[in-house]
Design a protein around this motif. Structure first.
Motif, PDB file in Angstrom:
ATOM      1  N   VAL A 195       0.863  -1.180   0.000  1.00  0.00           N
ATOM      2  CA  VAL A 195       0.000   0.000   0.000  1.00  0.00           C
ATOM      3  C   VAL A 195       0.898   1.228   0.000  1.00  0.00           C
ATOM      4  CG1 VAL A 195      -1.844   1.232   1.176  1.00  0.00           C
ATOM      5  CG2 VAL A 195      -1.748  -1.261   1.300  1.00  0.00           C
ATOM      6  N   ARG A 196       0.710   2.090  -1.007  1.00  0.00           N
ATOM      7  CA  ARG A 196       1.552   3.282  -1.141  1.00  0.00           C
ATOM      8  C   ARG A 196       0.729   4.534  -0.875  1.00  0.00           C
ATOM      9  NH1 ARG A 196       4.472   3.931  -6.724  1.00  0.00           N
ATOM     10  NH2 ARG A 196       5.805   2.300  -5.789  1.00  0.00           N
ATOM     11  N   VAL A 231       3.595   0.393   2.836  1.00  0.00           N
ATOM     12  CA  VAL A 231       3.405  -0.661   3.827  1.00  0.00           C
ATOM     13  C   VAL A 231       3.284  -1.973   3.070  1.00  0.00           C
ATOM     14  CG1 VAL A 231       1.980  -1.544   5.710  1.00  0.00           C
ATOM     15  CG2 VAL A 231       2.220   0.935   5.379  1.00  0.00           C
ATOM     16  N   ASN A 232       4.128  -2.944   3.424  1.00  0.00           N
ATOM     17  CA  ASN A 232       4.146  -4.246   2.750  1.00  0.00           C
ATOM     18  C   ASN A 232       3.560  -5.295   3.687  1.00  0.00           C
ATOM     19  OD1 ASN A 232       4.784  -6.590   1.295  1.00  0.00           O
ATOM     20  ND2 ASN A 232       6.697  -5.728   0.538  1.00  0.00           N
ATOM     21  N   THR A 233       2.557  -6.044   3.212  1.00  0.00           N
ATOM     22  CA  THR A 233       1.917  -7.062   4.048  1.00  0.00           C
ATOM     23  C   THR A 233       2.282  -8.481   3.622  1.00  0.00           C
ATOM     24  OG1 THR A 233      -0.133  -7.343   2.750  1.00  0.00           O
ATOM     25  CG2 THR A 233      -0.036  -5.473   4.267  1.00  0.00           C
ATOM     26  N   LYS A 234       3.243  -8.618   2.700  1.00  0.00           N
ATOM     27  CA  LYS A 234       3.614  -9.948   2.221  1.00  0.00           C
ATOM     28  C   LYS A 234       4.423 -10.684   3.275  1.00  0.00           C
ATOM     29  CE  LYS A 234       3.795  -8.613  -2.655  1.00  0.00           C
ATOM     30  NZ  LYS A 234       4.639  -8.556  -3.881  1.00  0.00           N
ATOM     31  N   TYR A 235       4.163 -12.001   3.414  1.00  0.00           N
ATOM     32  CA  TYR A 235       4.931 -12.809   4.354  1.00  0.00           C
ATOM     33  C   TYR A 235       6.410 -12.741   3.990  1.00  0.00           C
ATOM     34  CZ  TYR A 235       0.614 -14.849   6.189  1.00  0.00           C
ATOM     35  OH  TYR A 235      -0.602 -15.028   6.780  1.00  0.00           O
ATOM     36  N   GLY A 236       7.242 -12.547   4.997  1.00  0.00           N
ATOM     37  CA  GLY A 236       8.678 -12.454   4.774  1.00  0.00           C
ATOM     38  C   GLY A 236       9.150 -11.071   4.397  1.00  0.00           C
ATOM     39  N   GLY A 239       6.502  -4.822   6.635  1.00  0.00           N
ATOM     40  CA  GLY A 239       7.178  -3.649   7.157  1.00  0.00           C
ATOM     41  C   GLY A 239       6.611  -2.386   6.547  1.00  0.00           C
ATOM     42  N   ALA A 240       7.230  -1.245   6.891  1.00  0.00           N
ATOM     43  CA  ALA A 240       6.808   0.051   6.369  1.00  0.00           C
ATOM     44  C   ALA A 240       8.048   0.906   6.170  1.00  0.00           C
ATOM     45  CB  ALA A 240       5.835   0.730   7.331  1.00  0.00           C
ATOM     46  N   THR A 241       8.083   1.661   5.068  1.00  0.00           N
ATOM     47  CA  THR A 241       9.212   2.536   4.771  1.00  0.00           C
ATOM     48  C   THR A 241       8.708   3.909   4.353  1.00  0.00           C
ATOM     49  OG1 THR A 241       9.303   1.811   2.458  1.00  0.00           O
ATOM     50  CG2 THR A 241      10.704   0.640   4.041  1.00  0.00           C
ATOM     51  N   LEU A 242       9.449   4.934   4.730  1.00  0.00           N
ATOM     52  CA  LEU A 242       9.199   6.299   4.292  1.00  0.00           C
ATOM     53  C   LEU A 242      10.301   6.706   3.338  1.00  0.00           C
ATOM     54  CD1 LEU A 242       8.026   9.276   4.478  1.00  0.00           C
ATOM     55  CD2 LEU A 242       9.625   9.577   6.394  1.00  0.00           C
ATOM     56  N   THR A 243       9.916   7.288   2.195  1.00  0.00           N
ATOM     57  CA  THR A 243      10.891   7.874   1.281  1.00  0.00           C
ATOM     58  C   THR A 243      10.689   9.377   1.291  1.00  0.00           C
ATOM     59  OG1 THR A 243      10.848   5.913  -0.142  1.00  0.00           O
ATOM     60  CG2 THR A 243      11.775   7.922  -1.071  1.00  0.00           C
ATOM     61  N   GLU A 283      -2.578  10.613  -2.304  1.00  0.00           N
ATOM     62  CA  GLU A 283      -2.818   9.591  -3.316  1.00  0.00           C
ATOM     63  C   GLU A 283      -2.552   8.227  -2.679  1.00  0.00           C
ATOM     64  OE1 GLU A 283      -0.398  10.297  -6.736  1.00  0.00           O
ATOM     65  OE2 GLU A 283      -1.675  11.919  -7.502  1.00  0.00           O
ATOM     66  N   VAL A 284      -3.397   7.249  -3.001  1.00  0.00           N
ATOM     67  CA  VAL A 284      -3.262   5.909  -2.438  1.00  0.00           C
ATOM     68  C   VAL A 284      -3.309   4.879  -3.564  1.00  0.00           C
ATOM     69  CG1 VAL A 284      -4.134   4.237  -0.773  1.00  0.00           C
ATOM     70  CG2 VAL A 284      -4.428   6.684  -0.333  1.00  0.00           C
ATOM     71  N   SER A 285      -2.333   3.992  -3.592  1.00  0.00           N
ATOM     72  CA  SER A 285      -2.284   2.923  -4.597  1.00  0.00           C
ATOM     73  C   SER A 285      -1.996   1.599  -3.911  1.00  0.00           C
ATOM     74  CB  SER A 285      -1.209   3.204  -5.652  1.00  0.00           C
ATOM     75  OG  SER A 285      -1.451   4.418  -6.324  1.00  0.00           O
ATOM     76  N   ILE A 286      -2.548   0.521  -4.482  1.00  0.00           N
ATOM     77  CA  ILE A 286      -2.342  -0.829  -3.954  1.00  0.00           C
ATOM     78  C   ILE A 286      -1.702  -1.677  -5.053  1.00  0.00           C
ATOM     79  CG2 ILE A 286      -3.454  -2.921  -3.058  1.00  0.00           C
ATOM     80  CD1 ILE A 286      -5.652  -1.145  -1.925  1.00  0.00           C
ATOM     81  N   PHE A 287      -0.612  -2.350  -4.711  1.00  0.00           N
ATOM     82  CA  PHE A 287       0.106  -3.220  -5.641  1.00  0.00           C
ATOM     83  C   PHE A 287       0.052  -4.653  -5.118  1.00  0.00           C
ATOM     84  CE2 PHE A 287       1.907   0.991  -5.690  1.00  0.00           C
ATOM     85  CZ  PHE A 287       2.132   1.273  -7.035  1.00  0.00           C
ATOM     86  N   TYR A 288      -0.170  -5.610  -6.019  1.00  0.00           N
ATOM     87  CA  TYR A 288      -0.201  -7.005  -5.592  1.00  0.00           C
ATOM     88  C   TYR A 288       0.025  -7.935  -6.778  1.00  0.00           C
ATOM     89  CZ  TYR A 288      -5.000  -6.900  -7.441  1.00  0.00           C
ATOM     90  OH  TYR A 288      -6.098  -6.759  -8.260  1.00  0.00           O
ATOM     91  N   ASP A 289       0.415  -9.177  -6.461  1.00  0.00           N
ATOM     92  CA  ASP A 289       0.617 -10.215  -7.471  1.00  0.00           C
ATOM     93  C   ASP A 289      -0.516 -11.230  -7.377  1.00  0.00           C
ATOM     94  OD1 ASP A 289       3.150  -9.523  -8.725  1.00  0.00           O
ATOM     95  OD2 ASP A 289       4.079  -9.984  -6.790  1.00  0.00           O
ATOM     96  N   ARG A 290      -0.978 -11.684  -8.528  1.00  0.00           N
ATOM     97  CA  ARG A 290      -1.880 -12.837  -8.564  1.00  0.00           C
ATOM     98  C   ARG A 290      -1.027 -14.078  -8.534  1.00  0.00           C
ATOM     99  NH1 ARG A 290      -5.160 -10.234 -13.642  1.00  0.00           N
ATOM    100  NH2 ARG A 290      -6.432  -8.727 -12.475  1.00  0.00           N
TER     101      ARG A 290
END
Length: 295
Positions: A195-196, A231-236, A239-243, A283-290
């Motif tokens: 989530v960005r 914010v990354n919710t993927k196993y492994g 975490g969360a990072t600020l740029t 602005e909010v964007s969601i990235f994910y893999d199928r």
């Protein structure tokens, strides 16, 4: 002519194609094991006097891919050079990806070599065998999916004609405010996401909410103009990072303690965004893999 092929690419970007049309000859349908289907472990419990067991849960095991092929040349010097290239690219110290391709169909999986390539002469040609460990057992599509909840849409296009005496205003862009966006997961399993949050002005305590489950991710922070928080919710990789100004900072401590590192369920996943202040400057964007169980 279409045929199945596997393309291994290591961390340095070096690639080898394994197929019936490659000098590294491999009949994917016959000489490769482990690319289709998965193995799972079922956990259960029982008690005295109970017939059978009670289901507790299950997990899908890591995937093992075994590849058998041969170097398709009788020239000894060329055979030696191709063998050296195989050993160099399939380096156990490097991670990599394995791509399965058939025509326009393509799936990718992360992997790492188990041991070393076993290369030896069988009759005339040199034969090789490779064992790959795929700790994440799921195949994915080549391109990551992206869904924008709130973003600015460009409205200026060419050809552009500006009248000298035109009193009408010109729209260069507009804000597309999708109150709710559906991240439809067409894969075979639930999956994590990134989530960005992007700040176009001052934003206080941004949050994204799953309207179906009530789960949310909230950041207790005041974002400055130009800040990007992921914010990354993927196993492994949770975490969360600020740029900020091109420098990355660990922002895991800014995630609200009641937040959930949500996974995208199979099918519909409806999200909305909010903030305690400056919601229209975000602005909010969601990235994910199928992700898929096999190819």
């Amino acid at each position: 002519m279409m045929y199945e092929k596997l393309v291994y690419t290591n961390e340095r970007g070096e690639s080898i194609e394994l197929s019936v049309g490659s000098v590294y000859h491999c009949n994917v349908s016959k000489d490769v094991d482990g690319i289709a289907g998965v193995t799972n472990a079922v956990y259960s419990t029982n008690s005295m006097g109970q017939h059978g067991d009670t289901y507790v849960g299950q997990r899908i095991e890591a995937r093992d891919v075994d590849i058998l092929g041969h170097i398709n040349t009788r020239d000894k010097q060329q055979s030696y050079e191709l063998r050296r290239r195989l050993l160099k690219i399939f380096n156990p110290e490097l991670g990599g990806t394995l791509a399965y391709e058939y025509g326009s169909f393509k799936r990718i999986i992360n992997c790492r070599l188990h041991g070393k390539p076993d290369v030896g002469r069988k009759s005339v040609l040199q034969q090789f065998s490779l064992q790959l460990d795929c700790l994440n057992p799921f195949w994915r599509e080549e391109d990551e999916q992206k869904e924008d909840i709130a973003s600015w849409v460009a409205a200026w296009h060419f050809p552009c004609v500006i009248e000298k005496d035109n009193s009408k205003s010109m729209i260069f862009g507009y804000r597309a405010e999708s109150v709710i966006v559906d991240c439809f997961n067409e894969g075979d399993v639930s999956t994590g996401m990134r989530v960005r949050f992007t700040a176009l002005g001052t934003v206080t305590n941004p949050v994204i909410l799953n309207v179906d489950t009530g789960e949310f991710i909230k950041l207790n922070v005041t974002m400055q103009t130009g800040d990007v928080i992921e914010v990354n919710t993927k196993y492994g990789s949770k975490g969360a990072t600020l740029t900020r100004d091109g420098v990355k900072y660990d922002y895991f401590r800014k995630v609200d303690v009641d937040s959930t590192f949500m996974q995208l369920d199979i099918g519909d996943n409806n999200f909305r965004y909010d903030a305690d202040g400056g919601v229209n400057s975000m602005e909010v964007s969601i990235f994910y893999d199928r992700e898929y169980l096999g190819v």
